[in-house]
Design an enzyme around this catalytic site. Structure first.
Site, short mmCIF file in Angstrom:
data_model
loop_
_atom_site.label_atom_id
_atom_site.label_comp_id
_atom_site.label_asym_id
_atom_site.label_seq_id
_atom_site.Cartn_x
_atom_site.Cartn_y
_atom_site.Cartn_z
N ASN A 128 -14.22 5.97 5.27
CA ASN A 128 -14.36 5.03 6.38
C ASN A 128 -13.34 5.24 7.50
O ASN A 128 -13.63 4.95 8.67
CB ASN A 128 -14.31 3.59 5.87
CG ASN A 128 -15.56 3.24 5.10
OD1 ASN A 128 -16.65 3.70 5.41
ND2 ASN A 128 -15.41 2.43 4.06
N TYR B 22 -5.19 -0.58 9.55
CA TYR B 22 -5.86 -0.44 8.26
C TYR B 22 -6.82 0.73 8.37
O TYR B 22 -7.34 1.05 9.44
CB TYR B 22 -6.54 -1.73 7.77
CG TYR B 22 -5.53 -2.75 7.33
CD1 TYR B 22 -5.00 -2.72 6.05
CD2 TYR B 22 -5.09 -3.73 8.22
CE1 TYR B 22 -4.04 -3.65 5.65
CE2 TYR B 22 -4.14 -4.66 7.83
CZ TYR B 22 -3.62 -4.62 6.54
OH TYR B 22 -2.67 -5.53 6.16
N ASN C 242 -9.90 1.59 7.69
CA ASN C 242 -11.27 1.59 8.20
C ASN C 242 -11.38 1.43 9.71
O ASN C 242 -12.46 1.55 10.26
CB ASN C 242 -12.08 0.49 7.51
CG ASN C 242 -12.19 0.72 6.02
OD1 ASN C 242 -11.77 1.75 5.50
ND2 ASN C 242 -12.75 -0.25 5.32
N TYR D 22 0.81 -1.22 0.00
CA TYR D 22 0.00 0.00 0.00
C TYR D 22 0.84 1.28 0.00
O TYR D 22 0.29 2.37 -0.04
CB TYR D 22 -0.92 0.02 1.22
CG TYR D 22 -1.87 -1.14 1.28
CD1 TYR D 22 -2.97 -1.20 0.43
CD2 TYR D 22 -1.68 -2.19 2.17
CE1 TYR D 22 -3.85 -2.26 0.47
CE2 TYR D 22 -2.56 -3.26 2.21
CZ TYR D 22 -3.64 -3.29 1.37
OH TYR D 22 -4.51 -4.35 1.41
N HIS E 230 -4.68 5.98 -1.22
CA HIS E 230 -5.24 5.92 0.14
C HIS E 230 -4.19 6.23 1.20
O HIS E 230 -4.54 6.50 2.35
CB HIS E 230 -5.82 4.53 0.37
CG HIS E 230 -7.22 4.51 0.95
ND1 HIS E 230 -8.04 5.61 1.03
CD2 HIS E 230 -7.93 3.49 1.49
CE1 HIS E 230 -9.20 5.27 1.58
NE2 HIS E 230 -9.15 4.00 1.87
#
Length: 188
Positions: free
Chosen positions: A112, A64, A66, A14, A19
């Site tokens: 989120n 993470y 969320n 990631y 994000h």
């Protein structure tokens, strides 16, 4: 103490995704302010230091995206930090790529990570730096888009947005966030 949190997802897969632009700002702040992110507690990677005479804690939640609130609530409780001393940096689909927008409160807007923070903090009143990543085109799914890397055309715009976000964080050390917000939002 001022807590500056950049939202993102942990792991190499990631690292340079849309994000994770919040993590990118934290990494740049850590480098410029010589703060080592060497503590791994509360499901987050963080470090503390003094900048312009103020104690600062930089954090990247490792829960993470969320579940970001699961890191920040216990961390803030441990260090006895009030919500008004929190600044959160994150990606925003509703802003054009590379634009930044500062806010002092607001809804999650479909994000989120922010939804988790609002849930765990019990309020939507905390300072935010939103970094535009634009919207997917050609029918691409949002999840694939936000977890995708920036294109070579987007990269310079994102670098500039990261630099502006760093400058906004620096300004917030010596001025009220509302004043910084008015100054930086006028530049958009």
């Amino acid at each position: 103490m001022l807590v500056i949190a950049g939202l993102g997802n942990p792991g190499k897969n990631y690292e340079n995704t849309r994000h994770n632009v919040g993590f990118m700002v934290i990494d740049q702040l850590a480098k410029e302010w010589n703060i080592e992110l060497n503590q791994n507690k509360f499901n987050g990677l963080y470090g503390t230091g003094f900048v312009s005479g103020k104690k600062v804690l930089l954090v990247k939640p490792l829960t993470y995206m969320n579940l970001s609130g699961e890191c920040l609530r216990p961390l803030m409780d441990y260090y006895d930090v009030d919500n008004e001393d929190l600044t959160v940096i994150y990606d925003d689909l509703d802003l054009p790529t590379g634009k930044i927008r500062l806010r002092t409160k607001g809804s999650a807007g479909g994000h989120n990570g922010i939804k988790s923070l609002i849930q765990h903090l019990g309020t939507s009143e905390f300072d935010r730096i939103r970094i535009g990543i634009g919207r997917p085109v050609n029918g691409m799914k949002v999840v694939d888009y936000v977890l995708g890397s920036f294109t070579k055309e987007e990269a310079p715009e994102i670098e500039e947005a990261v630099d502006k976000s760093v400058k906004a964080c620096e300004a917030s050390l010596s001025k009220p966030f509302l004043e910084v917000m008015n100054e930086f939002n006028a530049k958009v």
